[in-house]
Design a protein around this motif. Structure first.
Motif, PDB file in Angstrom:
ATOM      1  N   LYS A  92       0.833  -1.205   0.000  1.00  0.00           N
ATOM      2  CA  LYS A  92       0.000   0.000   0.000  1.00  0.00           C
ATOM      3  C   LYS A  92       0.868   1.255   0.000  1.00  0.00           C
ATOM      4  CE  LYS A  92      -4.087  -1.343   2.409  1.00  0.00           C
ATOM      5  NZ  LYS A  92      -4.583  -1.520   3.773  1.00  0.00           N
ATOM      6  N   ALA A  93       1.909   1.228   0.832  1.00  0.00           N
ATOM      7  CA  ALA A  93       2.783   2.410   0.934  1.00  0.00           C
ATOM      8  C   ALA A  93       3.512   2.644  -0.392  1.00  0.00           C
ATOM      9  CB  ALA A  93       3.789   2.212   2.075  1.00  0.00           C
ATOM     10  N   PHE A  94       3.953   1.579  -1.042  1.00  0.00           N
ATOM     11  CA  PHE A  94       4.624   1.736  -2.346  1.00  0.00           C
ATOM     12  C   PHE A  94       3.653   2.339  -3.355  1.00  0.00           C
ATOM     13  CE2 PHE A  94       8.896  -0.316  -2.961  1.00  0.00           C
ATOM     14  CZ  PHE A  94       9.200  -0.457  -1.619  1.00  0.00           C
ATOM     15  N   ARG A 150       9.360   4.406   4.823  1.00  0.00           N
ATOM     16  CA  ARG A 150       9.067   5.172   6.038  1.00  0.00           C
ATOM     17  C   ARG A 150       7.572   5.131   6.337  1.00  0.00           C
ATOM     18  NH1 ARG A 150      10.048  10.572   4.676  1.00  0.00           N
ATOM     19  NH2 ARG A 150      12.102   9.945   3.967  1.00  0.00           N
ATOM     20  N   MET A 151       6.760   5.316   5.284  1.00  0.00           N
ATOM     21  CA  MET A 151       5.305   5.291   5.478  1.00  0.00           C
ATOM     22  C   MET A 151       4.846   3.912   5.958  1.00  0.00           C
ATOM     23  SD  MET A 151       2.243   5.851   2.703  1.00  0.00           S
ATOM     24  CE  MET A 151       2.274   7.629   2.595  1.00  0.00           C
ATOM     25  N   ALA A 152       5.426   2.863   5.355  1.00  0.00           N
ATOM     26  CA  ALA A 152       5.054   1.499   5.755  1.00  0.00           C
ATOM     27  C   ALA A 152       5.402   1.275   7.221  1.00  0.00           C
ATOM     28  CB  ALA A 152       5.772   0.474   4.871  1.00  0.00           C
ATOM     29  N   ALA A 153       6.569   1.753   7.629  1.00  0.00           N
ATOM     30  CA  ALA A 153       6.976   1.587   9.030  1.00  0.00           C
ATOM     31  C   ALA A 153       5.982   2.285   9.951  1.00  0.00           C
ATOM     32  CB  ALA A 153       8.391   2.152   9.232  1.00  0.00           C
ATOM     33  N   ASP A 154       5.600   3.522   9.589  1.00  0.00           N
ATOM     34  CA  ASP A 154       4.644   4.272  10.413  1.00  0.00           C
ATOM     35  C   ASP A 154       3.295   3.570  10.460  1.00  0.00           C
ATOM     36  OD1 ASP A 154       6.607   6.083  10.840  1.00  0.00           O
ATOM     37  OD2 ASP A 154       5.890   7.574   9.387  1.00  0.00           O
TER      38      ASP A 154
END
Lengths: 166, 292
Positions: A92-94, A150-154
């Motif tokens: 999703k983040a990608f 970074r977004m995936a981590a968050d």
């Protein structure tokens, strides 16, 4: 003709029993024997990272693994992450960050991201860049890939907090 | 880009591994992480008759405190070495070096025994064993012996290992308390092999250089020690002129290759710059008496 090797291998949760030629690479086993062509083959000598898969939870180059070595192993490929309808948080983040253009490196990037975030859930930008440095992308310039990780981590952390709170 | 045919044998003991190597009569290869061997097979630079897989041999992957030494099993993955608290505490210069070894997916698989046996002249671990005066424990069907790192690396991809030898462990003396250290490397991209690299350990004895060890790689057919520069520094008080003399000795002692990535002259220039940085940094750390 060298003697074939019998292996029992679990790929994306499905167990397969196969007899393989010793020299068969894991990348070719996945693509040719199992039809899992999501794992891309770029350089075939461990430099580009496109063929990266998870073997027993750790990222590994599937072009530098023999299928014969994987008796009893659990492998996860990009097909095991999610579907177009139900994407994983990393996928999703990608998608949201436009972290791919031609898409050739993407399966390796996604799998590498899984390993980065499992080993370093609080990865800072430097760790993210270091973690991705073994995967080549010739389109994006990497900025959006770093953003996506970074977004995936968050997102993963927020999801875990929500689950803990509920 | 596919490997040539070979027989595959997964063994469960060191005895079985060296037995299979002896039986193959020089035509067998050990496969551990395979991160150097498989590219060579894919390029068909090697055509072994049999691959002996040691990944299922128990008790070969460990980092152990052995009194005044650290013992590292041959099958220890780079990632395990990189994240070992024992290494970080006792051999901080090795901990730092591990940050430069390849990439995450390679570090998950690659092993110290494999890196040393492969002996790439621009790889970190061979140089680190030389810097740290490590010994390599080697087994063959005919017995066991120990080879000092200084006698192990004979040329590019060439070692003192016989055809039926297998590295089983590496034995590294702990660094004395208050040892100053530094690791300086330049490569084209993160995780690539080094254009040049210098690592230093040294002690401060009454404001003079005590024991000095300088390792270099990327500037010759094997990793090297800068013995002349070490001797120049030892026993002398620190001065800019003395460090310059050591740098000049280092530059004069190397004959780097020219290749696609860098010229011989550039590598000679670079090794001096890196040595200067490393010596100064290590000296500062030794003065502080800490490994911070």
């Amino acid at each position: 003709m060298p003697e074939a090797v019998s292996i029992r291998i679990t790929v994306n949760g499905v167990t397969y029993e196969r007899s393989v030629e010793p020299r068969l690479l894991l990348s070719d086993f996945l693509r040719g024997e199992l039809g899992l062509t999501g794992t891309h083959v770029g350089c075939e000598h461990g430099v580009c990272g496109a063929c990266t898969v998870l073997v027993n939870g750790d990222s590994a180059r599937s072009c530098l693994f023999l299928a014969a070595q994987l008796d009893g192993a659990e492998v996860k490929t990009v097909e095991g992450l999610g579907t177009a309808q139900a994407m994983s948080p990393v996928q999703k983040a990608f998608h949201e960050c436009h972290a791919l253009q031609c898409g050739f490196c993407t399966p390796g990037m996604l799998i590498t991201t899984m390993d980065i975030l499992s080993k370093f859930p609080d990865a800072d930008d430097e760790q993210i860049r270091e973690g991705l440095s073994g995967n080549l992308c010739r389109c994006t310039g990497y900025q959006n890939i770093v953003r996506a990780v970074r977004m995936a981590a968050d997102n993963i952390k927020a999801q875990a907090q929500e689950e803990a709170a509920s | 880009m596919k490997p040539p045919p070979f027989e595959y044998l997964a063994v469960d003991s060191v005895d079985a591994a060296v037995g299979a190597l002896a039986e193959a009569g020089g035509d067998g290869k050990i496969i551990a992480g395979g991160q150097s061997l498989l590219p060579m097979l894919n390029f068909r630079l090697l055509r072994p008759s049999v691959l002996v897989d040691i990944n299922r041999v128990p008790d070969l992957a460990y980092v152990r405190d052995d009194g005044d030494r650290i013992r590292i099993g041959a099958l220890t993955r780079h990632y395990m070495l990189q994240t070992s608290e024992l290494v970080a505490a006792q051999l901080p210069v090795l901990h730092e070096a591990m940050q430069h070894v390849a990439h995450l997916a390679i570090r998950n698989r690659g092993t110290i025994g494999g890196s040393l046996s492969h002996a790439d002249p621009a790889a970190e671990l061979p140089m680190m064993t030389l810097l740290l005066d490590a010994n390599l424990d080697v087994r063959s069907a005919s017995g066991r012996r120990t080879i000092g790192a200084q006698d192990f690396f004979l040329g590019a991809l060439s070692t003192a290992l016989e055809e039926d030898d297998m590295v089983v462990a590496i034995d590294v003396p702990k660094l004395p308390a208050r040892t100053g250290w530094a690791f300086e490397e330049v490569s084209r991209r993160s995780g690539d092999f080094a254009l040049a690299c210098v690592a230093v350990t040294l002690s401060n004895r009454e404001d003079k250089f005590g024991r000095v060890r300088i390792g270099m790689m990327g500037v010759g057919e094997t990793p090297m020690r800068a013995s002349e520069a070490e001797a120049l520094l030892e026993g002398q008080p620190y001065s800019d002129g003395l460090v310059d003399a050591a740098i000049n000795a280092i530059r004069a002692s190397v004959e780097p290759n020219t290749d696609l990535h860098a010229s011989s002259d550039y590598r000679r220039h670079l090794v001096g710059i890196l040595a200067e940085r490393a010596i100064r940094k290590a000296w500062t750390r030794a003065m502080e008496g800490s490994d911070a």
